[in-house]
Design a protein around this motif. Sequence first.
Motif, PDB file in Angstrom:
ATOM      1  N   LEU A   4     -24.179  -1.896 -61.610  1.00  0.00           N
ATOM      2  CA  LEU A   4     -24.696  -3.262 -61.509  1.00  0.00           C
ATOM      3  C   LEU A   4     -26.041  -3.286 -60.800  1.00  0.00           C
ATOM      4  CD1 LEU A   4     -24.477  -6.319 -61.738  1.00  0.00           C
ATOM      5  CD2 LEU A   4     -23.041  -6.306 -59.679  1.00  0.00           C
ATOM      6  N   GLN A   5     -26.175  -2.526 -59.737  1.00  0.00           N
ATOM      7  CA  GLN A   5     -27.435  -2.505 -59.003  1.00  0.00           C
ATOM      8  C   GLN A   5     -28.573  -1.932 -59.841  1.00  0.00           C
ATOM      9  OE1 GLN A   5     -26.080  -0.239 -55.605  1.00  0.00           O
ATOM     10  NE2 GLN A   5     -25.837  -2.078 -54.325  1.00  0.00           N
ATOM     11  N   LYS A   6     -28.256  -0.877 -60.608  1.00  0.00           N
ATOM     12  CA  LYS A   6     -29.284  -0.299 -61.479  1.00  0.00           C
ATOM     13  C   LYS A   6     -29.731  -1.301 -62.538  1.00  0.00           C
ATOM     14  CE  LYS A   6     -26.988   3.444 -62.629  1.00  0.00           C
ATOM     15  NZ  LYS A   6     -26.724   4.775 -63.254  1.00  0.00           N
ATOM     16  N   TYR A   7     -28.774  -2.065 -63.044  1.00  0.00           N
ATOM     17  CA  TYR A   7     -29.103  -3.053 -64.079  1.00  0.00           C
ATOM     18  C   TYR A   7     -29.982  -4.169 -63.503  1.00  0.00           C
ATOM     19  CZ  TYR A   7     -28.415  -6.296 -67.982  1.00  0.00           C
ATOM     20  OH  TYR A   7     -28.606  -7.135 -69.053  1.00  0.00           O
ATOM     21  N   LEU A  35     -17.112 -10.597 -63.238  1.00  0.00           N
ATOM     22  CA  LEU A  35     -16.262  -9.540 -62.696  1.00  0.00           C
ATOM     23  C   LEU A  35     -15.077 -10.138 -61.928  1.00  0.00           C
ATOM     24  CD1 LEU A  35     -18.977  -6.984 -61.472  1.00  0.00           C
ATOM     25  CD2 LEU A  35     -17.617  -6.904 -63.568  1.00  0.00           C
ATOM     26  N   ASP A  36     -15.321 -11.237 -61.210  1.00  0.00           N
ATOM     27  CA  ASP A  36     -14.227 -11.906 -60.503  1.00  0.00           C
ATOM     28  C   ASP A  36     -13.202 -12.452 -61.494  1.00  0.00           C
ATOM     29  OD1 ASP A  36     -15.416 -11.345 -58.100  1.00  0.00           O
ATOM     30  OD2 ASP A  36     -16.418 -13.306 -57.928  1.00  0.00           O
ATOM     31  N   ALA A  37     -13.666 -12.947 -62.635  1.00  0.00           N
ATOM     32  CA  ALA A  37     -12.736 -13.453 -63.643  1.00  0.00           C
ATOM     33  C   ALA A  37     -11.846 -12.326 -64.169  1.00  0.00           C
ATOM     34  CB  ALA A  37     -13.522 -14.094 -64.792  1.00  0.00           C
ATOM     35  N   ILE A  38     -12.417 -11.143 -64.352  1.00  0.00           N
ATOM     36  CA  ILE A  38     -11.609 -10.001 -64.792  1.00  0.00           C
ATOM     37  C   ILE A  38     -10.586  -9.630 -63.730  1.00  0.00           C
ATOM     38  CG2 ILE A  38     -11.713  -7.535 -65.349  1.00  0.00           C
ATOM     39  CD1 ILE A  38     -14.385  -8.020 -66.696  1.00  0.00           C
ATOM     40  N   THR A  47     -13.230  -1.987 -63.964  1.00  0.00           N
ATOM     41  CA  THR A  47     -13.612  -0.579 -64.069  1.00  0.00           C
ATOM     42  C   THR A  47     -15.079  -0.456 -64.455  1.00  0.00           C
ATOM     43  OG1 THR A  47     -13.008  -0.479 -66.410  1.00  0.00           O
ATOM     44  CG2 THR A  47     -11.265  -0.015 -64.789  1.00  0.00           C
ATOM     45  N   GLU A  48     -15.587   0.774 -64.352  1.00  0.00           N
ATOM     46  CA  GLU A  48     -16.994   0.991 -64.712  1.00  0.00           C
ATOM     47  C   GLU A  48     -17.234   0.699 -66.185  1.00  0.00           C
ATOM     48  OE1 GLU A  48     -20.420   4.477 -64.394  1.00  0.00           O
ATOM     49  OE2 GLU A  48     -18.468   4.722 -63.421  1.00  0.00           O
ATOM     50  N   GLN A  49     -16.224   0.994 -67.048  1.00  0.00           N
ATOM     51  CA  GLN A  49     -16.368   0.702 -68.473  1.00  0.00           C
ATOM     52  C   GLN A  49     -16.440  -0.806 -68.712  1.00  0.00           C
ATOM     53  OE1 GLN A  49     -14.220   2.839 -67.184  1.00  0.00           O
ATOM     54  NE2 GLN A  49     -14.991   4.807 -67.994  1.00  0.00           N
ATOM     55  N   GLU A  50     -15.658  -1.582 -67.965  1.00  0.00           N
ATOM     56  CA  GLU A  50     -15.697  -3.035 -68.116  1.00  0.00           C
ATOM     57  C   GLU A  50     -17.020  -3.609 -67.609  1.00  0.00           C
ATOM     58  OE1 GLU A  50     -10.933  -4.139 -67.765  1.00  0.00           O
ATOM     59  OE2 GLU A  50     -12.153  -3.871 -65.942  1.00  0.00           O
ATOM     60  N   VAL A  51     -17.517  -3.047 -66.512  1.00  0.00           N
ATOM     61  CA  VAL A  51     -18.832  -3.476 -66.016  1.00  0.00           C
ATOM     62  C   VAL A  51     -19.912  -3.166 -67.047  1.00  0.00           C
ATOM     63  CG1 VAL A  51     -20.590  -3.132 -64.239  1.00  0.00           C
ATOM     64  CG2 VAL A  51     -18.159  -3.207 -63.613  1.00  0.00           C
ATOM     65  N   ALA A  52     -19.843  -1.971 -67.628  1.00  0.00           N
ATOM     66  CA  ALA A  52     -20.820  -1.585 -68.655  1.00  0.00           C
ATOM     67  C   ALA A  52     -20.731  -2.510 -69.863  1.00  0.00           C
ATOM     68  CB  ALA A  52     -20.593  -0.131 -69.074  1.00  0.00           C
ATOM     69  N   GLY A  53     -19.495  -2.916 -70.234  1.00  0.00           N
ATOM     70  CA  GLY A  53     -19.332  -3.825 -71.367  1.00  0.00           C
ATOM     71  C   GLY A  53     -19.987  -5.174 -71.118  1.00  0.00           C
ATOM     72  N   ILE A  54     -19.836  -5.693 -69.878  1.00  0.00           N
ATOM     73  CA  ILE A  54     -20.477  -6.972 -69.543  1.00  0.00           C
ATOM     74  C   ILE A  54     -22.000  -6.850 -69.590  1.00  0.00           C
ATOM     75  CG2 ILE A  54     -20.831  -8.614 -67.664  1.00  0.00           C
ATOM     76  CD1 ILE A  54     -17.944  -8.158 -66.838  1.00  0.00           C
ATOM     77  N   LEU A  55     -22.517  -5.748 -69.044  1.00  0.00           N
ATOM     78  CA  LEU A  55     -23.969  -5.558 -69.013  1.00  0.00           C
ATOM     79  C   LEU A  55     -24.533  -5.386 -70.423  1.00  0.00           C
ATOM     80  CD1 LEU A  55     -24.305  -3.178 -65.926  1.00  0.00           C
ATOM     81  CD2 LEU A  55     -24.454  -5.673 -66.006  1.00  0.00           C
ATOM     82  N   GLU A  56     -23.816  -4.641 -71.256  1.00  0.00           N
ATOM     83  CA  GLU A  56     -24.285  -4.442 -72.627  1.00  0.00           C
ATOM     84  C   GLU A  56     -24.224  -5.736 -73.422  1.00  0.00           C
ATOM     85  OE1 GLU A  56     -21.825  -1.338 -74.072  1.00  0.00           O
ATOM     86  OE2 GLU A  56     -22.801   0.237 -72.874  1.00  0.00           O
ATOM     87  N   LYS A  57     -23.246  -6.578 -73.106  1.00  0.00           N
ATOM     88  CA  LYS A  57     -23.156  -7.867 -73.772  1.00  0.00           C
ATOM     89  C   LYS A  57     -24.320  -8.769 -73.382  1.00  0.00           C
ATOM     90  CE  LYS A  57     -19.930 -11.677 -74.622  1.00  0.00           C
ATOM     91  NZ  LYS A  57     -18.598 -12.240 -74.287  1.00  0.00           N
TER      92      LYS A  57
END
Length: 324
Positions: A4-7, A35-38, A47-57
């Motif tokens: 998240l910080q890198k993004y 992320l709080d909703a998840i 998870t890191e994959q879920e964070v990546a999915g949100i960022l990619e979206k």
Amino acid sequence: MTLLQKYIHAVKQELPQAQKEDIGRELQANILDQLDAIQEQTGREATEQEVAGILEKLGHPAQVAARYSPVTPLVSSELMPAYKLVINYVLGLALLLHTLKSAMVFLQAEHYKISQALMQLIYGFIDQATMIFTSVTIAFYLAAKSGMLSTWGNNRNWRAQDLSEQEYDWQKIRGSDILTDLSSCGFMLLLIWHKFWMSDASLQQLRVDFSPAIASYLPWMTALLLCSVAFYIWCAIQPVWSKLKLQLNIVQNTMYAALFFFFSQLDALIHNIGLPAILDLQRLDRGIRLACFAYVLYLLYECVRDGRRLQQLGSVPTGTRLTD
């Protein structure tokens, strides 16, 4: 550094200095809410994959930054109609002048290579068009930054009464058609009166010229061409086909058709005046006469087409919207 910080850091790199911190905090809060909703739904941290999915979206950092802080275009949407108008007219004028210049060079050449002349015309115009496009764009950008074009872009003096009457789509005269007709008239005038602008050395190198049978009709053709130039300039100023314009176009096309039909019936349109002689001069002359006859057929088609359009304008009540 977390994902998240890198993004957030990548997005801030694409933002103006004055907006980096505010937009960075707003974007981070938005992502943390997701992320709080998840976490509320799953009972665990994302998870890191879920964070990546949100960022990619959300999209690439550069795209996200552009949504938060849109880049100012070189030409604003308010000025785009005026920009396109200037580009079209300047490019059209450049094409006309470049075509006439190329025609003059072609007529003075010792060897008549149509393909080479066309390639020189195309590449030369591309070079000019690139310079024109760049210059006009920079001029509009600087003028808009200084506020010189604000009144023009807002169209404050626009009135509904100024709209032209157009019942059919074909009534709009395209700029490309006007430029083609003007270029053709200019080339024909240069061809007819080549003895007045070509140098003595170039005239001595000419191998063919108009035959005496056709030379006596060239002043009449010149007068017709000059009238056509005035007509096409009028069409450029008011690019809408009206009843009067259609009637005049039918008259001029009929006169051209009669003149070129007469040319196609002559025994010889050109004759040899220099050495060495062009091979198979009779075959070349026959080809020119066939071209004249083909042009007559095209002009007759245009007369019939304009006649039908004239009937359409006379039969449709004003204000009725139709298509061609």
